[in-house]
Design an enzyme around this catalytic site. Structure first.
Site, PDB file in Angstrom:
ATOM      1  CG  HIS A   1       1.913   3.919  12.202  1.00 18.57           C
ATOM      2  ND1 HIS A   1       0.664   3.440  12.528  1.00 18.57           N
ATOM      3  CD2 HIS A   1       2.159   3.468  10.956  1.00 18.57           C
ATOM      4  CE1 HIS A   1       0.182   2.714  11.526  1.00 18.57           C
ATOM      5  NE2 HIS A   1       1.086   2.717  10.548  1.00 18.57           N
TER       6      HIS A   1
ATOM      7  CD  GLU B   1      -2.294  -1.849   5.943  1.00 21.38           C
ATOM      8  OE1 GLU B   1      -2.161  -2.799   6.719  1.00 21.38           O
ATOM      9  OE2 GLU B   1      -1.868  -0.700   6.184  1.00 21.38           O
ATOM     10  CD  GLU B   2      -0.950   2.393   7.566  1.00 15.27           C
ATOM     11  OE1 GLU B   2      -1.579   2.067   8.595  1.00 15.27           O
ATOM     12  OE2 GLU B   2       0.252   2.105   7.392  1.00 15.27           O
TER      13      GLU B   2
ATOM     14  CD  GLU C   1       2.045  -3.860   5.907  1.00 11.97           C
ATOM     15  OE1 GLU C   1       2.782  -3.090   6.558  1.00 11.97           O
ATOM     16  OE2 GLU C   1       0.930  -3.519   5.480  1.00 11.97           O
TER      17      GLU C   1
ATOM     18  CG  ASP D   1       3.428   0.813   7.801  1.00 16.43           C
ATOM     19  OD1 ASP D   1       3.133   0.015   6.885  1.00 16.43           O
ATOM     20  OD2 ASP D   1       2.685   1.048   8.755  1.00 16.43           O
TER      21      ASP D   1
ATOM     22  CG  ASP E   1      -2.969   3.646   2.607  1.00 19.07           C
ATOM     23  OD1 ASP E   1      -2.450   2.618   2.128  1.00 19.07           O
ATOM     24  OD2 ASP E   1      -3.707   3.617   3.611  1.00 19.07           O
TER      25      ASP E   1
ATOM     26  CG  HIS F   1      -0.232   0.040   2.538  1.00 24.81           C
ATOM     27  ND1 HIS F   1       0.088   1.214   3.195  1.00 24.81           N
ATOM     28  CD2 HIS F   1       0.228  -0.968   3.334  1.00 24.81           C
ATOM     29  CE1 HIS F   1       0.697   0.926   4.343  1.00 24.81           C
ATOM     30  NE2 HIS F   1       0.805  -0.390   4.451  1.00 24.81           N
TER      31      HIS F   1
END
Length: 397
Positions: A366, A140-141, A169, A106, A75, A73
């Site tokens: 994150h 995905e997030e 991932e 990520d 995003d 992903h």
């Protein structure tokens, strides 16, 4: 653009502010990387009621033979307090051998490395001995409603089939090469509403405080272990994440209380059986042990997450051995096979083909100042290229 260089690929992706649900230019940048390599690139927008529209990308090279998919992903989560970053979150600045930016690990870093690995493989070998595809999504997030699950459905209806998938991932806790994810625990969230009777805090005999019942029910869910784990999975774990009444007054007994929980369950359970166990515990606690003494049973109702994540375990020996062997050949150590951690879009892919996960070190994902070591980008690219070579060789045997 030299797409064999993972640093250049990642810089281009980080500079795209693709905070969910915005595409932010990331899929356009990826198209510019893949098209010159011969990939046929398709972009689509998926929609659903009460959710943002999401742009996704599917690219394929080759039309026959064994088919390997790379999934991920573009995003990313919001940056939080941008002033707290020592380097701008969408500038891809390099300092002390690390590249800074939201999505660095990520998981734009994993995508950047796999593009570089595919480019190096094609440059070295020419034609693929099969087919290689990228399935890249944009939510995905967030709720994962209009991303992987719908893109898989779309491409399957178009006749696409896959023999194996690698999700990029960030699976490594401390150093690159230590962990491959070969499965994931299931996940369900629940919202319990406990009903009481509103009243004055000085006259409790005229009211019924729902927080007493809420505490009873929460304790019943957390006190007794669900199991001791299995050979492949850690013990099932339930966490109460919130108990709230929304009551701002200090002298008012609230009319209702809400308890929120999430459970991560192993392969001893299904979504249905773990739900039933939870209801059994709640019903028993509601009838007995009231914290107030002699009171009627606790009155409650429960709502569940609409789409639970189901537990799965990949047992494809060729896929796992190809990846584990690639890791060992590059870093010199055999990786651990694990099912720990949260959920990922692998939970959707497992319904179409065997799937494993392997990517960068996830320590800064994150976080403010998310970053990746440049050396890790090169190492992961080498692992991915070796994996492509090994998987196609093994898939033909």
């Amino acid at each position: 653009m030299n797409v064999t260089d993972p640093k250049a690929n990642l810089a281009a992706l980080i500079k795209c502010p693709s905070v969910t649900p915005a595409e932010g230019g990331a899929l356009g940048a990826l198209t510019e990387m893949l098209s010159p390599l011969g990939f046929k690139v398709e972009r689509s927008t998926e929609t659903d009621e009460n959710t943002p529209d999401i742009e996704n990308l599917y690219a394929r090279l080759g039309g026959e033979g064994p088919h390997l998919m790379f999934a991920g992903h573009t995003d990313v989560v919001p940056v939080g307090d941008e002033a707290a970053w020592t380097h701008p979150p969408f500038a891809a600045e390099i300092a002390d051998g690390q590249m800074y930016g939201r999505g660095a690990v990520d998981m734009k870093g994993g995508i950047a490395c796999f593009v570089a690995a595919a480019a190096r493989y094609i440059e070295k070998h020419g034609k693929l001995p099969g087919s290689l595809s990228f399935l890249i999504t944009g939510d995905e997030e967030a709720d994962a409603v209009n991303g992987t699950i719908k893109l898989l459905e779309r491409m399957a209806k178009a006749g696409e089939t896959w023999d194996a998938c690698l999700v990029g991932e960030p699976t490594n806790p401390d150093k690159l090469g230590e962990m491959i994810k070969i499965g994931r625990r299931g996940s369900i969230s629940g919202w319990i509403t406990v009903f009481g009777t509103q009243g004055h805090a000085a006259y409790p005999h005229l009211a019924d405080n729902p927080l007493r019942g809420a505490v009873q029910l929460a304790n019943a869910l957390m006190e007794v272990p669900f199991d001791q784990g299995t050979d492949e999975f850690p013990p099932t774990n339930l966490e109460v994440t919130s108990i709230d009444t929304g009551n701002a007054a200090t002298n008012v007994i609230p009319a209702a209380a809400k308890v929120v929980f999430n459970i991560r369950f192993n392969d001893l359970w299904t979504a249905d059986s773990v739900k039933q166990e939870i209801i059994t515990r709640l019903d028993k606690a509601a009838r007995t042990g009231n914290l107030r003494g002699e009171r009627p049973p606790v009155r409650y109702e429960i709502a569940w997450s609409i789409r639970p994540s189901h537990v799965f375990l990949t047992r494809d020996d060729k896929l796992i051995s190809s990846l584990a062997g690639a890791v060992e050949s590059v870093v010199g150590e055999r990786p651990k096979l694990s099912t720990t951690g949260g959920t990922s879009d692998a939970r959707f892919i497992k319904d179409y083909c065997p799937v494993v996960e392997f990517g960068l070190v996830g320590q800064t994902m994150h976080m403010v100042d998310e970053r990746v070591a440049l050396a890790d980008l090169e190492t992961l690219t080498q692992i991915y290229e070796t994996f492509i070579e090994r998987w196609f060789a093994d898939a033909r045997t």
